[in-house]
Design a protein around this motif. Structure first.
Motif, PDB file in Angstrom:
ATOM      1  N   ALA A 244       3.256  -9.635  -0.552  1.00 33.23           N
ATOM      2  CA  ALA A 244       3.270  -8.178  -0.603  1.00 33.23           C
ATOM      3  C   ALA A 244       4.367  -7.646   0.319  1.00 33.23           C
ATOM      4  CB  ALA A 244       1.914  -7.619  -0.180  1.00 33.23           C
ATOM      5  N   TYR A 245       5.009  -6.580  -0.111  1.00 35.09           N
ATOM      6  CA  TYR A 245       6.075  -5.991   0.700  1.00 35.09           C
ATOM      7  C   TYR A 245       5.521  -5.438   2.006  1.00 35.09           C
ATOM      8  CZ  TYR A 245      10.066  -3.088   1.972  1.00 35.09           C
ATOM      9  OH  TYR A 245      11.128  -2.514   2.643  1.00 35.09           O
ATOM     10  N   ALA A 246       4.331  -4.855   1.945  1.00 38.21           N
ATOM     11  CA  ALA A 246       3.664  -4.335   3.142  1.00 38.21           C
ATOM     12  C   ALA A 246       2.168  -4.522   2.975  1.00 38.21           C
ATOM     13  CB  ALA A 246       4.003  -2.863   3.376  1.00 38.21           C
ATOM     14  N   VAL A 247       1.492  -4.824   4.067  1.00 34.37           N
ATOM     15  CA  VAL A 247       0.039  -5.006   4.065  1.00 34.37           C
ATOM     16  C   VAL A 247      -0.545  -4.170   5.193  1.00 34.37           C
ATOM     17  CG1 VAL A 247      -1.871  -6.636   4.227  1.00 34.37           C
ATOM     18  CG2 VAL A 247       0.285  -7.347   3.178  1.00 34.37           C
ATOM     19  N   VAL A 248      -1.491  -3.302   4.857  1.00 34.09           N
ATOM     20  CA  VAL A 248      -2.127  -2.432   5.859  1.00 34.09           C
ATOM     21  C   VAL A 248      -3.637  -2.606   5.761  1.00 34.09           C
ATOM     22  CG1 VAL A 248      -2.536  -0.064   6.611  1.00 34.09           C
ATOM     23  CG2 VAL A 248      -0.261  -0.744   5.842  1.00 34.09           C
ATOM     24  N   SER A 249      -4.253  -2.923   6.895  1.00 38.41           N
ATOM     25  CA  SER A 249      -5.709  -2.993   6.988  1.00 38.41           C
ATOM     26  C   SER A 249      -6.205  -1.645   7.511  1.00 38.41           C
ATOM     27  CB  SER A 249      -6.146  -4.125   7.910  1.00 38.41           C
ATOM     28  OG  SER A 249      -5.714  -5.378   7.406  1.00 38.41           O
ATOM     29  N   VAL A 250      -6.939  -0.929   6.693  1.00 39.76           N
ATOM     30  CA  VAL A 250      -7.389   0.421   7.032  1.00 39.76           C
ATOM     31  C   VAL A 250      -8.684   0.337   7.836  1.00 39.76           C
ATOM     32  CG1 VAL A 250      -8.092   2.662   6.134  1.00 39.76           C
ATOM     33  CG2 VAL A 250      -6.323   1.340   4.949  1.00 39.76           C
TER      34      VAL A 250
END
Length: 395
Positions: free
Chosen positions: A79-85
């Protein structure tokens, strides 16, 4: 001699003379030696005949051609970017605004946490600010009045100084109240959790009605950007110079395809090279960026990667099946003019359209064996198969 009895008569077996038995044993040994000598002679003659028979093989010529320098590898989609919310405030999860696995845009609402406690904090901060601002306004009026009276001598300088100090103190308190109000409003805004990036949502770890805490280890949801997307792959360390040189001149195209869908091909460009070489494998890691408009590539997939570096002019090439691997490395079997085989160690390069580049070991024009390696040894006689028949040939 005859023995009589109830079970009948039995005749005695006559004894064979010892000299006759000796003659029979000698005759048997002579016969066995003759048979063994005959078999051994036949085996030797058969092995000699097999050794003299040429080995049938298929051959091809080592030629020269302009070959595109393509690095083939297996890449991993990332993935280009991964964010854990995660939640920045504690509270009851009131509403989930999306479905798992769906695409969300940056700024789209994700979760709503019960805002009532934070709205009360905002109102409280607003009330404190209003009170202190009123006190500040009154203190400034006192400061102005005491200043006028001090000029006429009706108020001491000490009283005027106290008024000025009180006014300055209340100004600082008002500034603190304003900061507290801003913080209360910020905490209230955390109740409305929005997507920080555009991407595909993963699994939910909380349902509506659960109590969400700031200290929770698990994220509420994970978002991964797949448009664009990256592919990570490796290349041999010896190509590092060529890759860097090519990148300094142009964008390096990279093609990624799925193993089960040959027609599904995405084209991208090398984004960057990792800043170190893996000492354990002798490989360099590259990252390629793809638009992935059709969402063919998905994080975690293994894909076939082809990196085009340029063109090799006048490269020596042989059919890929001519290259064999032994204990000492790669080699080809060369057919000499006297129709004997010679094992030639080689160093290979890229393979393109069934042709393998020979970087060292051959100069071009040699006849190499492409089929029939099983019985081929150094110095063995060979014959070239033509149209399914093995025929002798002069090179």
């Amino acid at each position: 001699m005859i023995i009589s009895g109830r079970i009948g008569a039995i005749r005695a077996i006559p004894q064979i003379p010892k000299n006759k038995r000796r003659l029979s044993l000698i005759a048997l040994c002579v016969f066995a030696g003759f048979v063994f000598t005959s078999c051994n002679k036949n085996s030797s003659e058969s092995a000699k005949n097999n050794q003299n028979n040429p080995v049938p093989v298929s051959v091809d010529r080592a030629g020269k051609a302009n070959v595109p320098l393509i690095v083939n590898a297996v890449g991993v989609v990332e993935a280009y970017a991964v964010v854990s919310v995660k939640s920045q405030v504690a509270g009851v999860l009131q509403k989930i605004h999306f479905r798992e696995g769906k695409f969300v845009k940056k700024g789209d609402p994700l979760f709503s946490i019960d805002p009532r406690p934070f709205e009360a904090m905002v109102k409280q901060a607003e009330a404190v600010l209003a009170r202190d601002m009123a006190s500040l306004e009154n203190a400034k009026k006192d400061e102005e009045r005491f200043g006028a009276l001090a000029k006429e001598g009706f108020v001491s300088k000490e009283k005027l100084g106290q008024s000025q100090t009180s006014s300055s103190t209340l100004e600082a308190i008002v500034r603190a109240d304003m900061a507290a109000l801003d913080n209360a409003r910020l905490q209230r805004s955390y109740c409305d959790i929005k997507a920080p990036i555009s991407g595909v949502t993963g699994s939910l770890t909380f349902d509506e009605g659960n109590l969400v805490k700031v200290s929770d280890d698990k994220p509420m949801v994970t978002i991964r950007t797949i448009k664009p997307i990256r592919v990570s792959f490796t290349a041999p360390e010896r190509l590092l110079g060529e890759i860097r040189n090519a990148m300094s001149q142009r964008k390096l195209p990279v093609r990624a395809s799925l193993s089960d869908r040959a027609e599904a091909v995405e084209t991208g460009f090398v984004e960057y090279i990792e800043n170190t070489v893996d000492a354990s494998t002798g490989a360099i890691t590259l990252k390629a960026l793809f638009d992935n408009g059709e969402r063919i590539l998905w994080p975690g997939q293994f894909v076939k990667v082809s990196l085009e570096l340029g063109m090799i002019e006048g490269a020596v090439v042989v059919p890929a099946q001519a290259v064999q691997t032994g204990q000492s490395g790669q080699y080809v079997a060369v057919v000499e003019k006297d129709m004997t085989a010679r094992i030639q160690p080689v160093r290979t390069g890229v393979t393109f359209n069934g042709q393998t580049v020979i970087e060292s070991g051959l100069s071009g024009g040699e006849t190499v064996i492409t089929d029939g390696y099983i019985r081929v040894k150094p110095g063995v006689k060979v014959e070239i198969k033509t149209g399914g028949q093995a025929k002798a040939a002069t090179l």
